[in-house]
Structures are given as structure tokens and as C-alpha cells.
Design a protein around this motif. Structure first.
Motif, PDB file in Angstrom:
ATOM      1  N   GLU A 161     -70.041  80.637  46.950  1.00  0.00           N
ATOM      2  CA  GLU A 161     -70.511  81.896  46.385  1.00  0.00           C
ATOM      3  C   GLU A 161     -71.422  81.738  45.172  1.00  0.00           C
ATOM      4  OE1 GLU A 161     -67.466  80.551  46.495  1.00  0.00           O
ATOM      5  OE2 GLU A 161     -66.008  81.794  45.397  1.00  0.00           O
ATOM      6  N   TYR A 162     -71.499  80.547  44.607  1.00  0.00           N
ATOM      7  CA  TYR A 162     -72.346  80.325  43.439  1.00  0.00           C
ATOM      8  C   TYR A 162     -73.631  79.578  43.813  1.00  0.00           C
ATOM      9  CZ  TYR A 162     -67.890  81.464  41.285  1.00  0.00           C
ATOM     10  OH  TYR A 162     -66.721  82.097  40.941  1.00  0.00           O
ATOM     11  N   ARG A 213     -68.672  81.151  36.472  1.00  0.00           N
ATOM     12  CA  ARG A 213     -67.878  80.183  37.245  1.00  0.00           C
ATOM     13  C   ARG A 213     -66.494  79.980  36.652  1.00  0.00           C
ATOM     14  NH1 ARG A 213     -64.953  78.823  39.923  1.00  0.00           N
ATOM     15  NH2 ARG A 213     -64.670  76.978  41.240  1.00  0.00           N
ATOM     16  N   SER A 216     -64.438  82.942  37.404  1.00  0.00           N
ATOM     17  CA  SER A 216     -64.518  83.331  38.821  1.00  0.00           C
ATOM     18  C   SER A 216     -64.890  84.807  38.991  1.00  0.00           C
ATOM     19  CB  SER A 216     -63.182  83.045  39.518  1.00  0.00           C
ATOM     20  OG  SER A 216     -62.857  81.681  39.454  1.00  0.00           O
ATOM     21  N   GLN A 218     -66.720  87.826  40.387  1.00  0.00           N
ATOM     22  CA  GLN A 218     -67.388  88.183  41.639  1.00  0.00           C
ATOM     23  C   GLN A 218     -67.898  89.616  41.634  1.00  0.00           C
ATOM     24  OE1 GLN A 218     -68.019  85.940  43.961  1.00  0.00           O
ATOM     25  NE2 GLN A 218     -66.920  84.346  42.830  1.00  0.00           N
ATOM     26  N   ASP A 219     -67.264  90.474  40.868  1.00  0.00           N
ATOM     27  CA  ASP A 219     -67.642  91.886  40.827  1.00  0.00           C
ATOM     28  C   ASP A 219     -69.033  92.052  40.215  1.00  0.00           C
ATOM     29  OD1 ASP A 219     -67.528  94.675  39.129  1.00  0.00           O
ATOM     30  OD2 ASP A 219     -66.427  94.818  41.025  1.00  0.00           O
ATOM     31  N   GLN A 220     -69.898  92.780  40.904  1.00  0.00           N
ATOM     32  CA  GLN A 220     -71.283  92.923  40.461  1.00  0.00           C
ATOM     33  C   GLN A 220     -71.407  93.624  39.118  1.00  0.00           C
ATOM     34  OE1 GLN A 220     -74.051  91.604  41.745  1.00  0.00           O
ATOM     35  NE2 GLN A 220     -72.766  90.567  43.269  1.00  0.00           N
ATOM     36  N   LYS A 223     -70.574  91.195  36.448  1.00  0.00           N
ATOM     37  CA  LYS A 223     -71.678  90.238  36.305  1.00  0.00           C
ATOM     38  C   LYS A 223     -72.784  90.814  35.431  1.00  0.00           C
ATOM     39  CE  LYS A 223     -71.213  87.633  40.648  1.00  0.00           C
ATOM     40  NZ  LYS A 223     -71.876  87.278  41.920  1.00  0.00           N
ATOM     41  N   ARG A 334     -64.809  75.143  47.087  1.00  0.00           N
ATOM     42  CA  ARG A 334     -64.904  76.587  47.324  1.00  0.00           C
ATOM     43  C   ARG A 334     -65.227  76.885  48.787  1.00  0.00           C
ATOM     44  NH1 ARG A 334     -62.086  79.591  44.920  1.00  0.00           N
ATOM     45  NH2 ARG A 334     -63.378  81.283  45.741  1.00  0.00           N
ATOM     46  N   ASN A 338     -62.927  79.337  50.964  1.00  0.00           N
ATOM     47  CA  ASN A 338     -63.500  80.536  51.589  1.00  0.00           C
ATOM     48  C   ASN A 338     -63.477  80.445  53.109  1.00  0.00           C
ATOM     49  OD1 ASN A 338     -64.083  81.780  49.124  1.00  0.00           O
ATOM     50  ND2 ASN A 338     -66.041  80.704  48.945  1.00  0.00           N
TER      51      ASN A 338
END
Length: 343
Positions: A161-162, A213, A216, A218-220, A223, A334, A338
Motif C-alpha cells: 500500500e505504500y 508508515r 500505518s 490508511q484513511d485519506q 493523510k 505487507r 494483504n
């Protein structure tokens, strides 16, 4: 938690670390100033004369024909009579100080370094170029890993995801090291602006990557909340340097501030994570702290070529290798996590 206490204590120590040495400026030395003034009048220092100066030792103009002029591809370095005189007088004065048993001193805020084919800081240029090559090699290795060795999603996207952030980081760091090499070759105003600006972008994005990172995220919306203020600081600093005041002291304060926060973030994650490659992250953190301390040191150059800044640049080469090694391990980790979630 007790076994992680030393790491947390180390972070606290780093947060309080300040170590600098002071030195007097040789450019205020009357003998040096007299040498420069005389050189600009005669075009020579002792037996050494310069084609950039308008007058030779006998006072005659030396405006020769076009084929005697410096090639266009060398003129970007902007060497002129004043800079030639300042350099030669600096080296001559330092030789005199050495013979008299005096300590070296700074000129215009920097320790005197010997030029090689017109390159101001040859060792720093070499280390910056090697670091650039190491970063590029690491990026290529990562690219091959995620796109050709690890499984991909049905839409051909990676499970890591990164991935996008890593590619952006690679482009930014390569750009920064490129301009660092150019600036160490000749630090005219343009190259200094480009070096400082690209370094600021790298520092800001590295902090963003560290936060996203390590926590962790992930929520926009989160971010954006993390990224926006950092980008605002980066943009403000770059605009200040380029359109108001090219302040080297302020620039390094900002760099140390952003870099210090980034180290704290990586250090906290390294101390508390159960990542399979946590030892690489911890090694990266410790070496980064030592490298930062090295940058804060200030001592005369060795043999006229190697100073603290050059050593700092050289220390970045193994750090780059360790960083990309961890990124590759993180991509494998990761992707495995995933991939299990998707089944």
C-alpha cells in the motif's frame, strides 16, 4: 516494554542533542584582505596569475581574442577574478599559518578546501554521486521486486500500500542528490537555491513517509491532515529562501528540526514494532543519529579535502543501502499480510 526502554531513552537523548564547535573567520584577516585587493589589481598571487582578471602582473589588459576565452560549457561555474583571488589567497594564507604553527581558520563560514579541476568540494561531490547511484540501485531493486517477483492484484497494482509513496520518495531523493553534487561542484547563488530547495522537499516528504508508515495511516482524511501542514512548512521555507533571504543558518535549523522529528518517529516505531525486519529499522535509526551528530561536528579539513560535511555525505551511502533493504523487506511483509486478507 522494559526491553524497549533503552531505545526510548536514546530518542530522548537525541531530542536534546546539540553539538557544535565555533571557529573564527579568516576572511576578516588583514593579510588575507590585502592579498585579495592586490590580486584584483594585478591579476596574480605570487607566481600564479588568472585569466579571469582584467589585468596581468605588468598592468596590461589581457582581453584576448575569442579563442582564448573560457569555453561556454565551463562558464556555468562562474569563476571570476574575485573568486580566483579569494581562493588562491586563502590557500596561500593557510600555508603561511601552517608554517607558523597556527590552527586553520574558516573563510566565509567554511573550512578551506582544495579545488580539483575547478570543483570546490571534490570529496563531497564524489560521495553525493555515489549516494545517488546507491539510491538508484535500491529503487531499481525495489521496482523489480514489487512488479516482477511479488504477486500483483488482478488490476496489476501491487499489494504494497505504500508503493506510490516509495516511488515519489525515490524521485525526490535522486533530484536532491543531483543538485547536491552540482552545488558542491560550485556553490553559486543558483545552485545553492536549487540544492536548498530540493533538500527541503526531501526532508518534508521523508517526514510524511515516516509518519504514514510508522502509524500505518490508511484513511485519506488523516493523510491530508498529516500532509497539509508539513507541505505548508516546506513551501513557506522554499519561498522564503528563494524570494526573501537565502539564509544558510535558518535553512540548517529547519533541516535539523524536520530531521529530528523524523528520527523520533522512526525511533518510536523501531523501539515498539514487531516487524520481521525491525533490526534493520533499528540499525537505520542508530546510524541516522550518528550521521546527524557527524553533520553537527565542525573541524578543519583533512589534507585539504575531507571535512565533516564530506564525511556526512559519505555516511549517507551505507544508510541508503540499509534503507532500501528495509523497504524491500517491508514490501514483502505487507504483501504477504494483504494477500492473506484478500483470500
Amino acid at each position: 516494554m522494559a526491553r524497549n526502554l533503552p531505545w526510548v531513552l536514546l530518542i530522548v537523548v537525541v531530542s536534546c542533542l546539540v553539538s557544535t564547535l565555533e571557529a573564527s573567520d579568516g576572511d576578516s584577516d588583514p593579510l588575507y584582505k590585502s592579498c585579495v585587493d592586490q590580486c584584483q589589481k594585478t591579476g596574480c598571487v605570487g607566481d600564479t596569475c588568472f585569466q579571469h582578471c582584467k589585468f596581468s602582473a605588468d598592468g596590461k589588459a589581457i582581453d584576448g581574442p575569442w579563442y582564448m576565452q573560457e569555453p561556454l560549457y565551463l562558464r556555468w561555474k562562474q569563476w571570476d577574478c574575485q573568486s580566483d583571488c579569494e581562493y588562491e589567497c586563502m590557500m596561500t594564507r593557510e600555508e603561511e599559518r601552517k608554517r607558523n604553527g597556527e590552527r586553520p581558520t574558516k573563510y566565509f563560514g567554511k573550512w578551506p578546501l582544495k579545488h580539483v579541476y575547478g570543483i570546490q568540494e571534490p570529496v563531497s561531490v564524489a560521495f553525493s554521486a555515489l549516494d545517488l547511484a546507491m539510491q538508484f540501485q535500491g529503487w531499481v531493486s525495489y521496482f523489480i521486486l514489487v512488479y516482477y517477483k511479488l504477486p500483483l492484484q488482478p488490476n496489476r497494482k501491487t499489494y504494497y500500500e505504500y508503493n506510490g509513496l516509495v516511488h515519489i520518495y525515490a524521485i525526490i531523493v535522486l533530484n536532491s542528490l543531483f543538485w547536491s553534487s552540482i552545488c558542491h561542484s560550485r556553490d553559486v547563488e543558483l545552485t545553492v537555491r536549487l540544492d536548498y530547495s530540493s533538500a527541503t522537499v526531501l526532508a518534508g516528504f521523508s517526514l510524511i513517509l515516516a509518519i504514514l508508515r510508522s502509524f500505518s495511516i490508511q484513511d485519506q482524511s488523516v493523510k491530508i491532515m498529516v500532509t497539509a501542514p508539513i507541505l505548508a512548512v516546506v513551501a513557506t521555507h522554499i519561498l522564503y529562501l528563494n524570494f526573501y533571504n537565502l539564509d544558510e543558518g535558518l535553512h540548517w535549523k529547519v533541516m535539523f528540526g524536520i530531521g529530528g522529528i523524523e528520527l523520533v518517529v522512526w525511533g518510536l516505531w523501531a523501539a515498539l514494532t514487531s516487524h520481521p525486519s525491525k533490526w534493520k529499522l533499528r540499525a537505520f535509526f542508530i546510524l541516522s543519529v550518528l550521521t546527524l551528530c557527524l553533520r553537527m561536528l565542525d573541524f578543519p579539513s583533512y589534507k585539504g579535502y575531507i571535512d565533516a560535511h564530506a564525511l556526512w555525505r559519505g555516511a549517507g551511502i551505507p544508510l541508503s543501502y540499509l534503507w532500501w533493504s528495509f523497504v524491500c523487506d517491508d514490501a514483502v511483509f505487507r504483501t504477504t499480510v494483504n494477500l492473506k486478507k484478500s483470500k
